[in-house]
Design a protein around this motif. Structure first.
Motif, PDB file in Angstrom:
ATOM      1  N   THR A 152       0.835  -1.193   0.000  1.00 45.71           N
ATOM      2  CA  THR A 152       0.000   0.000   0.000  1.00 45.71           C
ATOM      3  C   THR A 152       0.875   1.250   0.000  1.00 45.71           C
ATOM      4  OG1 THR A 152      -0.052   0.181   2.412  1.00 45.71           O
ATOM      5  CG2 THR A 152      -1.726  -1.233   1.369  1.00 45.71           C
ATOM      6  N   PRO A 153       0.320   2.397  -0.373  1.00 43.44           N
ATOM      7  CA  PRO A 153       1.083   3.645  -0.303  1.00 43.44           C
ATOM      8  C   PRO A 153       1.630   3.908   1.102  1.00 43.44           C
ATOM      9  CG  PRO A 153      -0.869   3.972  -1.643  1.00 43.44           C
ATOM     10  CD  PRO A 153      -0.997   2.614  -1.035  1.00 43.44           C
ATOM     11  N   ALA A 154       0.849   3.557   2.144  1.00 46.67           N
ATOM     12  CA  ALA A 154       1.300   3.773   3.525  1.00 46.67           C
ATOM     13  C   ALA A 154       2.512   2.904   3.839  1.00 46.67           C
ATOM     14  CB  ALA A 154       0.165   3.468   4.498  1.00 46.67           C
ATOM     15  N   MET A 155       2.501   1.656   3.363  1.00 43.61           N
ATOM     16  CA  MET A 155       3.648   0.768   3.562  1.00 43.61           C
ATOM     17  C   MET A 155       4.886   1.335   2.864  1.00 43.61           C
ATOM     18  SD  MET A 155       2.100  -3.027   2.913  1.00 43.61           S
ATOM     19  CE  MET A 155       0.824  -3.743   3.950  1.00 43.61           C
ATOM     20  N   PHE A 156       4.699   1.838   1.657  1.00 44.79           N
ATOM     21  CA  PHE A 156       5.821   2.396   0.907  1.00 44.79           C
ATOM     22  C   PHE A 156       6.404   3.598   1.639  1.00 44.79           C
ATOM     23  CE2 PHE A 156       7.638   5.396  -2.117  1.00 44.79           C
ATOM     24  CZ  PHE A 156       8.590   4.586  -2.734  1.00 44.79           C
ATOM     25  N   GLU A 157       5.551   4.474   2.148  1.00 48.68           N
ATOM     26  CA  GLU A 157       6.042   5.653   2.857  1.00 48.68           C
ATOM     27  C   GLU A 157       6.793   5.266   4.122  1.00 48.68           C
ATOM     28  OE1 GLU A 157       6.218   8.796   1.885  1.00 48.68           O
ATOM     29  OE2 GLU A 157       5.417   8.040  -0.011  1.00 48.68           O
ATOM     30  N   SER A 158       6.306   4.251   4.831  1.00 46.81           N
ATOM     31  CA  SER A 158       7.001   3.757   6.017  1.00 46.81           C
ATOM     32  C   SER A 158       8.365   3.206   5.646  1.00 46.81           C
ATOM     33  CB  SER A 158       6.165   2.659   6.703  1.00 46.81           C
ATOM     34  OG  SER A 158       6.892   2.070   7.766  1.00 46.81           O
ATOM     35  N   MET A 159       8.413   2.432   4.577  1.00 51.33           N
ATOM     36  CA  MET A 159       9.666   1.840   4.109  1.00 51.33           C
ATOM     37  C   MET A 159      10.666   2.921   3.690  1.00 51.33           C
ATOM     38  SD  MET A 159      10.126  -1.064   1.171  1.00 51.33           S
ATOM     39  CE  MET A 159       9.753   0.049  -0.209  1.00 51.33           C
ATOM     40  N   LYS A 160      10.178   3.913   2.965  1.00 47.27           N
ATOM     41  CA  LYS A 160      11.050   5.003   2.509  1.00 47.27           C
ATOM     42  C   LYS A 160      11.583   5.805   3.693  1.00 47.27           C
ATOM     43  CE  LYS A 160      11.083   9.162  -0.385  1.00 47.27           C
ATOM     44  NZ  LYS A 160      10.277  10.023  -1.288  1.00 47.27           N
ATOM     45  N   ASP A 161      10.708   6.113   4.648  1.00 47.67           N
ATOM     46  CA  ASP A 161      11.115   6.879   5.828  1.00 47.67           C
ATOM     47  C   ASP A 161      12.168   6.122   6.630  1.00 47.67           C
ATOM     48  OD1 ASP A 161      10.724   9.118   7.770  1.00 47.67           O
ATOM     49  OD2 ASP A 161       9.995   7.501   9.049  1.00 47.67           O
ATOM     50  N   GLN A 162      11.946   4.829   6.835  1.00 49.76           N
ATOM     51  CA  GLN A 162      12.918   4.006   7.561  1.00 49.76           C
ATOM     52  C   GLN A 162      14.241   3.931   6.802  1.00 49.76           C
ATOM     53  OE1 GLN A 162      11.526   0.247   9.476  1.00 49.76           O
ATOM     54  NE2 GLN A 162       9.546   0.791   8.601  1.00 49.76           N
ATOM     55  N   THR A 163      14.154   3.803   5.490  1.00 53.12           N
ATOM     56  CA  THR A 163      15.368   3.708   4.668  1.00 53.12           C
ATOM     57  C   THR A 163      16.246   4.936   4.851  1.00 53.12           C
ATOM     58  OG1 THR A 163      14.315   2.294   3.004  1.00 53.12           O
ATOM     59  CG2 THR A 163      16.231   3.566   2.294  1.00 53.12           C
ATOM     60  N   LEU A 164      15.647   6.109   4.811  1.00 48.80           N
ATOM     61  CA  LEU A 164      16.413   7.349   4.967  1.00 48.80           C
ATOM     62  C   LEU A 164      17.016   7.459   6.372  1.00 48.80           C
ATOM     63  CD1 LEU A 164      14.035   9.784   3.058  1.00 48.80           C
ATOM     64  CD2 LEU A 164      16.312   9.048   2.310  1.00 48.80           C
ATOM     65  N   LYS A 165      16.243   7.073   7.393  1.00 46.50           N
ATOM     66  CA  LYS A 165      16.742   7.133   8.769  1.00 46.50           C
ATOM     67  C   LYS A 165      17.885   6.149   8.988  1.00 46.50           C
ATOM     68  CE  LYS A 165      12.455   8.702  10.979  1.00 46.50           C
ATOM     69  NZ  LYS A 165      11.320   8.307  11.867  1.00 46.50           N
ATOM     70  N   ILE A 166      17.703   4.911   8.497  1.00 50.56           N
ATOM     71  CA  ILE A 166      18.732   3.881   8.673  1.00 50.56           C
ATOM     72  C   ILE A 166      19.999   4.250   7.917  1.00 50.56           C
ATOM     73  CG2 ILE A 166      19.301   1.463   8.205  1.00 50.56           C
ATOM     74  CD1 ILE A 166      16.238   0.899   8.573  1.00 50.56           C
ATOM     75  N   ALA A 171      25.603   5.946   7.635  1.00 47.82           N
ATOM     76  CA  ALA A 171      26.520   6.935   7.047  1.00 47.82           C
ATOM     77  C   ALA A 171      27.251   7.714   8.135  1.00 47.82           C
ATOM     78  CB  ALA A 171      25.747   7.891   6.139  1.00 47.82           C
ATOM     79  N   ASP A 172      26.540   8.114   9.187  1.00 46.06           N
ATOM     80  CA  ASP A 172      27.174   8.857  10.281  1.00 46.06           C
ATOM     81  C   ASP A 172      28.218   8.009  10.992  1.00 46.06           C
ATOM     82  OD1 ASP A 172      25.633  11.051   9.719  1.00 46.06           O
ATOM     83  OD2 ASP A 172      24.237  10.788  11.398  1.00 46.06           O
ATOM     84  N   ASP A 173      27.922   6.722  11.168  1.00 46.07           N
ATOM     85  CA  ASP A 173      28.889   5.831  11.808  1.00 46.07           C
ATOM     86  C   ASP A 173      30.136   5.685  10.941  1.00 46.07           C
ATOM     87  OD1 ASP A 173      29.572   3.673  13.881  1.00 46.07           O
ATOM     88  OD2 ASP A 173      29.716   2.582  11.992  1.00 46.07           O
ATOM     89  N   LEU A 174      29.944   5.497   9.647  1.00 48.11           N
ATOM     90  CA  LEU A 174      31.082   5.367   8.745  1.00 48.11           C
ATOM     91  C   LEU A 174      31.898   6.654   8.691  1.00 48.11           C
ATOM     92  CD1 LEU A 174      29.355   3.393   5.853  1.00 48.11           C
ATOM     93  CD2 LEU A 174      31.060   2.505   7.445  1.00 48.11           C
ATOM     94  N   LYS A 175      31.205   7.785   8.702  1.00 46.31           N
ATOM     95  CA  LYS A 175      31.883   9.082   8.674  1.00 46.31           C
ATOM     96  C   LYS A 175      32.795   9.239   9.890  1.00 46.31           C
ATOM     97  CE  LYS A 175      31.215  12.117   6.162  1.00 46.31           C
ATOM     98  NZ  LYS A 175      31.927  12.538   4.912  1.00 46.31           N
ATOM     99  N   GLY A 178      36.129   7.982   9.124  1.00 46.42           N
ATOM    100  CA  GLY A 178      36.753   8.518   7.919  1.00 46.42           C
ATOM    101  C   GLY A 178      36.297   7.916   6.608  1.00 46.42           C
ATOM    102  N   LEU A 179      35.087   7.363   6.587  1.00 41.53           N
ATOM    103  CA  LEU A 179      34.579   6.718   5.380  1.00 41.53           C
ATOM    104  C   LEU A 179      33.319   7.424   4.876  1.00 41.53           C
ATOM    105  CD1 LEU A 179      34.905   3.013   6.580  1.00 41.53           C
ATOM    106  CD2 LEU A 179      36.519   4.280   5.150  1.00 41.53           C
ATOM    107  N   ASP A 180      33.132   7.414   3.563  1.00 43.80           N
ATOM    108  CA  ASP A 180      31.973   8.064   2.948  1.00 43.80           C
ATOM    109  C   ASP A 180      31.070   7.032   2.292  1.00 43.80           C
ATOM    110  OD1 ASP A 180      32.772  10.785   3.496  1.00 43.80           O
ATOM    111  OD2 ASP A 180      34.318  10.526   1.961  1.00 43.80           O
ATOM    112  N   LEU A 181      29.833   6.954   2.771  1.00 44.20           N
ATOM    113  CA  LEU A 181      28.847   6.052   2.182  1.00 44.20           C
ATOM    114  C   LEU A 181      28.257   6.696   0.933  1.00 44.20           C
ATOM    115  CD1 LEU A 181      27.114   3.445   2.424  1.00 44.20           C
ATOM    116  CD2 LEU A 181      25.478   4.808   3.750  1.00 44.20           C
ATOM    117  N   TRP A 182      28.307   5.970  -0.192  1.00 46.64           N
ATOM    118  CA  TRP A 182      27.745   6.477  -1.443  1.00 46.64           C
ATOM    119  C   TRP A 182      26.357   5.890  -1.703  1.00 46.64           C
ATOM    120  CZ3 TRP A 182      31.052   8.020  -6.202  1.00 46.64           C
ATOM    121  CH2 TRP A 182      32.053   8.918  -5.804  1.00 46.64           C
ATOM    122  N   ASP A 183      26.204   4.601  -1.482  1.00 47.51           N
ATOM    123  CA  ASP A 183      24.871   4.004  -1.580  1.00 47.51           C
ATOM    124  C   ASP A 183      24.820   2.715  -0.783  1.00 47.51           C
ATOM    125  OD1 ASP A 183      25.807   1.869  -3.361  1.00 47.51           O
ATOM    126  OD2 ASP A 183      25.725   3.314  -4.989  1.00 47.51           O
TER     127      ASP A 183
END
Length: 227
Positions: A152-166, A171-175, A178-183
């Motif tokens: 559902t659209p709600a599931m997709f939005e939850s997945m997208k929101d979690q993806t960005l947070k995770i 990325a912050d941990d790698l930074k 001294g490492l840069d996360l690209w994808d």
């Protein structure tokens, strides 16, 4: 244990308690012996990378737990390269979620006439692909997933929101070392009415650079674990 599925980088077993056991293998995705997290087939085998990927996954699942983000992680046995997880229903016949912080790889191959390799994608860009080797893991939009009855659209939005947070947490941990996360590539499932992160968070699923050069998976795992 009951074998459920033999995957590219891990095998999946059912446990008597209703949970699932993931057995990590030493295979990595790539092509012609060169590692590439964006490829859809096994390209090389690296001895010991299965256990190392498990250790890395434990580290990041614990970080997510501290941040209040629920995942499928329950426990792990590093010696046997296994991780016990909550059961989760995959979306469709398998869906991969990629968060891109920098344009590179297949993204540039698709959109190179609009963007240069190495361009920062402000805020992160989330895209989904169906797991289908024969069709080259086709892209699908949130609207497409809803139209196909995959989520559902709600599931997709939850997945997208979690993806960005995770992705930001990783990325912050790698930074910090001294490492840069690209994808980075994730997989989500559906458990008791919730969309949660499943699978792993390991070097084989991320593209990381140091001083402008890509860090190979074995070296990346060493840098993450031996800080």
């Amino acid at each position: 244990m009951n074998l459920i599925y033999k995957g590219k980088t891990k095998d999946v077993y059912g446990l008597e308690n209703g949970n699932v056991l993931l057995k990590f293998k030493d295979d990595c995705t790539g092509k012609d012996g060169v590692f590439d997290p964006g490829e859809n087939s096994v390209g090389l085998t690296i001895e010991g990378i299965g256990k190392a990927n498990l250790e890395t996954s434990i580290l990041y699942f614990e970080l997510l737990k501290k941040a209040g983000i629920k995942t499928h992680y329950v426990s792990a046995d590093i010696d046997n390269a296994t991780m016990e997880v909550l059961p989760a229903k995959v979306f469709g016949k398998g869906l991969e979620v990629i968060c891109r912080l920098v344009a590179t790889g297949s993204f540039v191959r698709r959109y190179g006439e609009y963007i240069e390799d190495g361009t920062v994608l402000e805020g992160g860009y989330v895209e989904c692909t169906f797991k289908n080797d024969a069709k080259g893991d086709p892209l699908v939009t949130g609207e497409g997933l809803a139209a196909l009855g995959v989520m559902t659209p709600a599931m997709f939005e939850s997945m997208k929101d979690q993806t960005l947070k995770i992705t930001k947490i990783v990325a912050d941990d790698l930074k910090s070392i001294g490492l840069d996360l690209w994808d980075i590539k994730f997989e989500f499932g559906y458990n008791n009415g919730e969309v949660i992160l499943i699978d792993e968070i390991a070097s084989g699923n991320m593209r990381v650079y140091k001083d402008g050069k890509i860090v190979e998976p074995v070296e990346l795992t060493k840098l993450i674990l031996n800080r």
